[in-house]
Enzyme design. Structure first.
Site, PDB file in Angstrom:
ATOM      1  N   HIS A  77     -29.227 111.684  65.787  1.00  0.00           N
ATOM      2  CA  HIS A  77     -28.492 110.605  66.468  1.00  0.00           C
ATOM      3  C   HIS A  77     -27.187 111.084  67.075  1.00  0.00           C
ATOM      4  O   HIS A  77     -26.579 110.369  67.875  1.00  0.00           O
ATOM      5  CB  HIS A  77     -28.228 109.428  65.520  1.00  0.00           C
ATOM      6  CG  HIS A  77     -28.135 108.113  66.226  1.00  0.00           C
ATOM      7  ND1 HIS A  77     -28.150 106.901  65.575  1.00  0.00           N
ATOM      8  CD2 HIS A  77     -28.026 107.805  67.537  1.00  0.00           C
ATOM      9  CE1 HIS A  77     -28.053 105.919  66.448  1.00  0.00           C
ATOM     10  NE2 HIS A  77     -27.974 106.445  67.649  1.00  0.00           N
ATOM     11  N   ASP A 104     -29.187 100.467  63.758  1.00  0.00           N
ATOM     12  CA  ASP A 104     -29.147 101.571  62.804  1.00  0.00           C
ATOM     13  C   ASP A 104     -28.962 101.027  61.396  1.00  0.00           C
ATOM     14  O   ASP A 104     -28.286 100.009  61.205  1.00  0.00           O
ATOM     15  CB  ASP A 104     -27.962 102.486  63.152  1.00  0.00           C
ATOM     16  CG  ASP A 104     -28.095 103.904  62.628  1.00  0.00           C
ATOM     17  OD1 ASP A 104     -28.593 104.071  61.501  1.00  0.00           O
ATOM     18  OD2 ASP A 104     -27.665 104.833  63.341  1.00  0.00           O
ATOM     19  N   HIS A 106     -27.283 102.733  59.380  1.00  0.00           N
ATOM     20  CA  HIS A 106     -25.996 103.338  59.045  1.00  0.00           C
ATOM     21  C   HIS A 106     -24.972 103.044  60.130  1.00  0.00           C
ATOM     22  O   HIS A 106     -25.326 102.697  61.260  1.00  0.00           O
ATOM     23  CB  HIS A 106     -26.170 104.855  58.884  1.00  0.00           C
ATOM     24  CG  HIS A 106     -27.284 105.243  57.975  1.00  0.00           C
ATOM     25  ND1 HIS A 106     -28.575 105.442  58.429  1.00  0.00           N
ATOM     26  CD2 HIS A 106     -27.311 105.435  56.638  1.00  0.00           C
ATOM     27  CE1 HIS A 106     -29.348 105.753  57.399  1.00  0.00           C
ATOM     28  NE2 HIS A 106     -28.615 105.758  56.300  1.00  0.00           N
ATOM     29  N   ASP A 108     -22.597 105.285  61.349  1.00  0.00           N
ATOM     30  CA  ASP A 108     -22.348 106.451  62.200  1.00  0.00           C
ATOM     31  C   ASP A 108     -20.914 106.473  62.729  1.00  0.00           C
ATOM     32  O   ASP A 108     -20.650 106.957  63.833  1.00  0.00           O
ATOM     33  CB  ASP A 108     -23.343 106.508  63.363  1.00  0.00           C
ATOM     34  CG  ASP A 108     -24.758 106.809  62.899  1.00  0.00           C
ATOM     35  OD1 ASP A 108     -24.933 107.121  61.704  1.00  0.00           O
ATOM     36  OD2 ASP A 108     -25.688 106.720  63.721  1.00  0.00           O
ATOM     37  N   HIS A 121     -24.351 113.878  62.530  1.00  0.00           N
ATOM     38  CA  HIS A 121     -25.142 112.711  62.934  1.00  0.00           C
ATOM     39  C   HIS A 121     -24.595 111.412  62.343  1.00  0.00           C
ATOM     40  O   HIS A 121     -25.008 110.320  62.743  1.00  0.00           O
ATOM     41  CB  HIS A 121     -26.623 112.887  62.582  1.00  0.00           C
ATOM     42  CG  HIS A 121     -26.928 112.921  61.125  1.00  0.00           C
ATOM     43  ND1 HIS A 121     -27.040 111.784  60.354  1.00  0.00           N
ATOM     44  CD2 HIS A 121     -27.161 113.962  60.284  1.00  0.00           C
ATOM     45  CE1 HIS A 121     -27.329 112.128  59.104  1.00  0.00           C
ATOM     46  NE2 HIS A 121     -27.393 113.443  59.037  1.00  0.00           N
ATOM     47  N   ASP A 208     -31.892 103.778  66.293  1.00  0.00           N
ATOM     48  CA  ASP A 208     -32.271 104.725  65.240  1.00  0.00           C
ATOM     49  C   ASP A 208     -33.461 104.134  64.494  1.00  0.00           C
ATOM     50  O   ASP A 208     -33.381 103.026  63.961  1.00  0.00           O
ATOM     51  CB  ASP A 208     -31.082 104.912  64.300  1.00  0.00           C
ATOM     52  CG  ASP A 208     -31.283 106.009  63.270  1.00  0.00           C
ATOM     53  OD1 ASP A 208     -32.423 106.156  62.787  1.00  0.00           O
ATOM     54  OD2 ASP A 208     -30.300 106.688  62.925  1.00  0.00           O
ATOM     55  N   ASP A 210     -34.513 104.577  61.711  1.00  0.00           N
ATOM     56  CA  ASP A 210     -34.328 104.245  60.305  1.00  0.00           C
ATOM     57  C   ASP A 210     -33.809 102.821  60.096  1.00  0.00           C
ATOM     58  O   ASP A 210     -33.684 102.355  58.971  1.00  0.00           O
ATOM     59  CB  ASP A 210     -33.452 105.276  59.586  1.00  0.00           C
ATOM     60  CG  ASP A 210     -31.972 105.248  59.963  1.00  0.00           C
ATOM     61  OD1 ASP A 210     -31.479 104.225  60.454  1.00  0.00           O
ATOM     62  OD2 ASP A 210     -31.303 106.279  59.741  1.00  0.00           O
ATOM     63  N   GLU A 253     -33.892 109.964  65.544  1.00  0.00           N
ATOM     64  CA  GLU A 253     -34.058 110.223  64.115  1.00  0.00           C
ATOM     65  C   GLU A 253     -35.522 110.233  63.663  1.00  0.00           C
ATOM     66  O   GLU A 253     -35.830 109.954  62.511  1.00  0.00           O
ATOM     67  CB  GLU A 253     -33.240 109.242  63.261  1.00  0.00           C
ATOM     68  CG  GLU A 253     -31.735 109.431  63.385  1.00  0.00           C
ATOM     69  CD  GLU A 253     -31.214 110.747  62.795  1.00  0.00           C
ATOM     70  OE1 GLU A 253     -31.941 111.381  62.013  1.00  0.00           O
ATOM     71  OE2 GLU A 253     -30.072 111.116  63.121  1.00  0.00           O
TER      72      GLU A 253
END
Length: 281
Positions: A77, A104, A106, A108, A121, A208, A210, A253
């Site tokens: 990412h 995402d 997360h 980031d 990332h 992303d 994930d 990702e």
């Protein structure tokens, strides 16, 4: 290997079937980490990552200048430091600003000073907002690339304590998985598009995989339980297509080593199709 997984899943053919003219620009050359020194432990491989992001910035900008819509496939990412820079630069030339929707699990938004791992990332959004690492924030020769008031995070469910503080103080708009559970993905996406499009020249979406639940997207580096289900992910992309706001899209990702029969890349291809106008009826 992420881009290859998307190609094997038929991304070009899927988009061509929608009537789109598809040009595959090929892969950008990325150094092999195993044969490089990590360098600064607070921002590992930063020089190599910044060089690849600079290449991506130039490639994406060239696509935008030719009237195309960049679809950036990865991989790590951290590439968004280059892809978003290109879209921001392109709209900036005509006096516009860019809205950013960051999808995402997360945030980031770590910096070298806050990151426990030193993995870059986890830092690209911080760089795009004008913070460290400076090697990423200075790509394109201007900073910040986006303003917090036009930046939206969707699907967040895994932040460390220091990053929670950073996100709260940043001024970005955040819709966690709790918000999605409580209000529904359609309401969240409506609000996200309204924020990102308010006074801007369009929206860059950095997605992303994930953010999706590992049950439907196992082939990611940092899976987190409790993510978007199949229809929630598609609803987001379908609403994005309906809005007409999309200027560029990242799908990132994907790690085929961790995947099951390429199902994560296949999902990604389906989501790209929805984002570019594939309809149920």
């Amino acid at each position: 290997m992420g881009p290859s997984a998307f190609r094997i899943a038929g991304v070009a053919e899927r988009l061509a079937a929608l009537g789109r003219t598809v040009v595959d620009e090929g892969d950008l050359v990325a150094p092999i980490p195993e044969i490089k020194a990590a360098g600064d432990p607070h921002k590992k491989y930063i020089r190599e990552i910044a060089n690849v992001c600079e290449q991506l910035y130039k490639t994406s900008l060239r696509v935008l200048e030719s009237g195309g819509t960049p679809i950036v496939l990865g991989g790590d990412h951290s590439l968004a430091a280059g892809s978003v820079a290109a879209t921001a630069d392109f709209v900036r030339r005509s006096g516009g600003s860019l809205g950013l929707i960051w999808v995402d699990a997360h945030g980031d938004m770590n910096t070298p000073a806050s990151s426990e791992s030193g993995n870059v990332h986890g830092m690209p959004l911080a760089a795009l907002l004008g913070h460290e690492p400076v090697e990423l924030s200075r790509i394109g020769g201007f900073s910040p690339k986006v303003q917090p008031g036009h930046t939206v995070l969707i699907g967040i469910r895994n932040l460390d304590e220091r990053e929670k503080e950073i996100v709260r103080a940043s001024g970005v708009h955040v819709f966690t998985m709790k918000d999605i559970d409580r209000n529904g993905i359609a309401t969240v996406m409506e609000q996200a598009l309204a924020v990102a499009a308010d006074g801007t020249a369009g929206v860059h979406v950095s997605f992303d995989l994930d953010v999706c639940d590992p049950a439907i997207a196992p082939g990611v580096g940092t899976p987190v339980k409790g993510g978007l289900d199949y229809r929630e992910a598609h609803m987001m992309m379908e609403m994005l297509a309906d809005s007409g706001l999309l200027r560029a899209l990242d799908l990132v990702e994907v790690n085929p080593i961790l995947d099951d029969r390429n199902m994560t890349a296949i999902l990604g291809v389906e989501l790209v199709a929805s984002a570019l106008g594939q309809k149920i009826l």
